[in-house]
Design a protein around this motif. Structure first.
Motif, mmCIF file in Angstrom:
data_model
loop_
_atom_site.group_PDB
_atom_site.id
_atom_site.type_symbol
_atom_site.label_atom_id
_atom_site.label_comp_id
_atom_site.label_asym_id
_atom_site.label_seq_id
_atom_site.Cartn_x
_atom_site.Cartn_y
_atom_site.Cartn_z
ATOM 1 N N MET A 101 10.301 67.386 29.823
ATOM 2 C CA MET A 101 11.307 68.447 29.846
ATOM 3 C C MET A 101 12.155 68.325 31.109
ATOM 4 O O MET A 101 13.355 68.648 31.107
ATOM 5 C CB MET A 101 10.647 69.823 29.789
ATOM 6 N N MET A 102 11.550 67.846 32.184
ATOM 7 C CA MET A 102 12.286 67.596 33.424
ATOM 8 C C MET A 102 13.470 66.660 33.172
ATOM 9 O O MET A 102 14.587 66.897 33.663
ATOM 10 C CB MET A 102 11.337 66.973 34.449
ATOM 11 N N PHE A 103 13.271 65.612 32.383
ATOM 12 C CA PHE A 103 14.348 64.670 32.076
ATOM 13 C C PHE A 103 15.410 65.334 31.199
ATOM 14 O O PHE A 103 16.612 65.097 31.382
ATOM 15 C CB PHE A 103 13.786 63.432 31.374
ATOM 16 N N VAL A 104 14.966 66.138 30.233
ATOM 17 C CA VAL A 104 15.922 66.825 29.354
ATOM 18 C C VAL A 104 16.812 67.766 30.168
ATOM 19 O O VAL A 104 18.048 67.752 30.026
ATOM 20 C CB VAL A 104 15.176 67.608 28.257
ATOM 21 N N LEU A 105 16.201 68.570 31.035
ATOM 22 C CA LEU A 105 16.981 69.495 31.862
ATOM 23 C C LEU A 105 17.849 68.735 32.861
ATOM 24 O O LEU A 105 18.964 69.166 33.180
ATOM 25 C CB LEU A 105 16.046 70.449 32.606
ATOM 26 N N ALA A 106 17.345 67.593 33.364
ATOM 27 C CA ALA A 106 18.128 66.783 34.302
ATOM 28 C C ALA A 106 19.387 66.238 33.646
ATOM 29 O O ALA A 106 20.369 65.932 34.328
ATOM 30 C CB ALA A 106 17.281 65.641 34.855
ATOM 31 N N LEU A 107 19.366 66.107 32.312
ATOM 32 C CA LEU A 107 20.563 65.698 31.577
ATOM 33 C C LEU A 107 21.556 66.847 31.422
ATOM 34 O O LEU A 107 22.677 66.636 30.969
ATOM 35 C CB LEU A 107 20.176 65.208 30.176
ATOM 36 N N GLY A 108 21.124 68.064 31.769
ATOM 37 C CA GLY A 108 21.961 69.227 31.524
ATOM 38 C C GLY A 108 21.771 69.779 30.126
ATOM 39 O O GLY A 108 22.585 70.567 29.646
ATOM 40 N N GLU A 109 20.679 69.366 29.448
ATOM 41 C CA GLU A 109 20.379 69.832 28.096
ATOM 42 C C GLU A 109 19.125 70.704 28.143
ATOM 43 O O GLU A 109 18.556 70.945 29.206
ATOM 44 C CB GLU A 109 20.160 68.634 27.160
ATOM 45 N N VAL A 110 18.677 71.166 26.969
ATOM 46 C CA VAL A 110 17.463 71.970 26.879
ATOM 47 C C VAL A 110 16.799 71.668 25.541
ATOM 48 O O VAL A 110 17.475 71.268 24.582
ATOM 49 C CB VAL A 110 17.783 73.473 27.009
#
Length: 339
Positions: free
Chosen positions: A80-89
């Protein structure tokens, strides 16, 4: 801009010449240090307070139970850290956990093959992640809407696969995955340790990790720089799905069944832990150490509430308050970086 690179006649921006509130290099370094260490200080203070005020909190048995209780959130938070780091959720993770557990349980029950069941559960999660990634990266659907729709659809698939009821597992070998231990430490905790090390290395030491942060920081600039933005986003969501699928299989092993009703609301706990750990909701900023501390804070608070027999409805209020505080703190960090 360094002092040596500034145009002639332009004074260097420093503590002495900067306007009040301006972000000088010295202040930027100080704020960066506070941003990185602040959450650790919060955890240390919280742990000390809980140890002193909550009966049995600091016992060996309770600490082991605390670490085991955060393994589900921790295992998903690393991706989830990578997903949020992309600016997504990704709001579909709780449904993926349930779906993967049901798929693994069903395959094991019908085939009597533990390995086949584990593989099917993990791949089921990866398939959902692939659909999420394609919808978001290729069809440009907002990740909040896309994963909200998948949250409902995948939960429905879990109920359809299990015929609306929990799937019992008769293969006792499967239970070793969630109930076994090595060197006195349970396998779920070991899987978390491996996950944090692996994905921390992937974020910090690889080109892929740097590309994820670059895309999250400025997607259009990353595209103009030649980065395969679509492929990066799809890859991240597939990783999210695979890891969440494995978490679902691990949970099914611990419960000895696949339950389509399990883990409702899990996504909020995972996102809260990541944001508490310094991952920006707007993308471009993430640290694995911060996520680890965020997971431990969430676990410590939940464990303390259980030990103190806090009524369930108060626990909902407290968890909601933690999520709100995490979002407000993220907003504060972003405003400081923008100064």
């Amino acid at each position: 801009m360094s002092e040596a690179m500034q145009p002639q006649g332009t004074p260097a921006v420093n503590e002495a010449t900067a306007p009040a509130g301006a972000m000088t290099p010295q202040r930027a370094r100080a704020w960066d240090m506070i941003n990185k260490s602040g959450i650790v200080v919060v955890f240390v203070v919280l742990f000390a307070v809980l140890s002193a005020t909550v009966p049995d909190f600091l016992t060996t048995r309770n600490i082991q139970g605390l670490l085991l209780s955060v393994t589900l959130i921790g295992s998903i938070a690393v991706t989830m850290m990578f997903v949020l780091a992309l600016g997504e959720v990704d709001l579909s993770v709780a449904s993926i956990v349930a779906f993967a557990g049901v798929v693994a349980s069903t395959v094991i029950t019908q085939s009597h093959s533990v390995l086949l069941g584990i593989g099917a559960g993990v791949l089921a999660g990866g398939a959902v992640g692939l659909v999420n990634g394609v919808l978001i990266a290729r069809f440009r659907i907002n990740s909040l809407i896309a994963t909200l729709a998948m949250m409902e659809a995948v939960r429905g698939l879990a109920f359809l696969t299990s015929n609306g009821d929990a799937v019992m597992i008769s293969e006792e070998r499967f239970f070793d995955l969630g109930g076994g231990s090595f060197l006195g430490i349970s396998f779920p905790i070991w899987s978390n340790i491996v996950g944090f090390v692996l994905f921390g290395f992937l974020l910090k030491k690889t080109v892929f990790g740097k590309n994820v942060l670059a895309v999250g920081g400025n997607s259009e600039a990353a595209r103009l720089a030649g980065l395969p933005v679509t492929r990066i986003k799809i890859t991240v969501f597939v990783l999210q799905g695979l890891v969440t699928g494995f978490a679902g299989v691990m949970l099914a092993s611990r419960m000895s069944l696949g339950d389509p009703k399990t883990s409702v609301g899990l996504e909020l706990g995972v996102i809260s832990a990541c944001v508490l750990g310094g991952v920006s909701l707007t993308g471009g900023v993430a640290t694995i150490s911060g996520v680890l501390v965020g997971v431990l804070i969430m676990g410590a608070v939940q464990d303390a509430m259980s030990l103190m027999n806090v009524p369930t409805f108060y626990q909902y209020l407290i968890r909601g308050g933690i999520l709100l505080l995490a979002v407000l703190f993220d907003q504060f960090r972003r405003s400081k970086r923008a100064v």
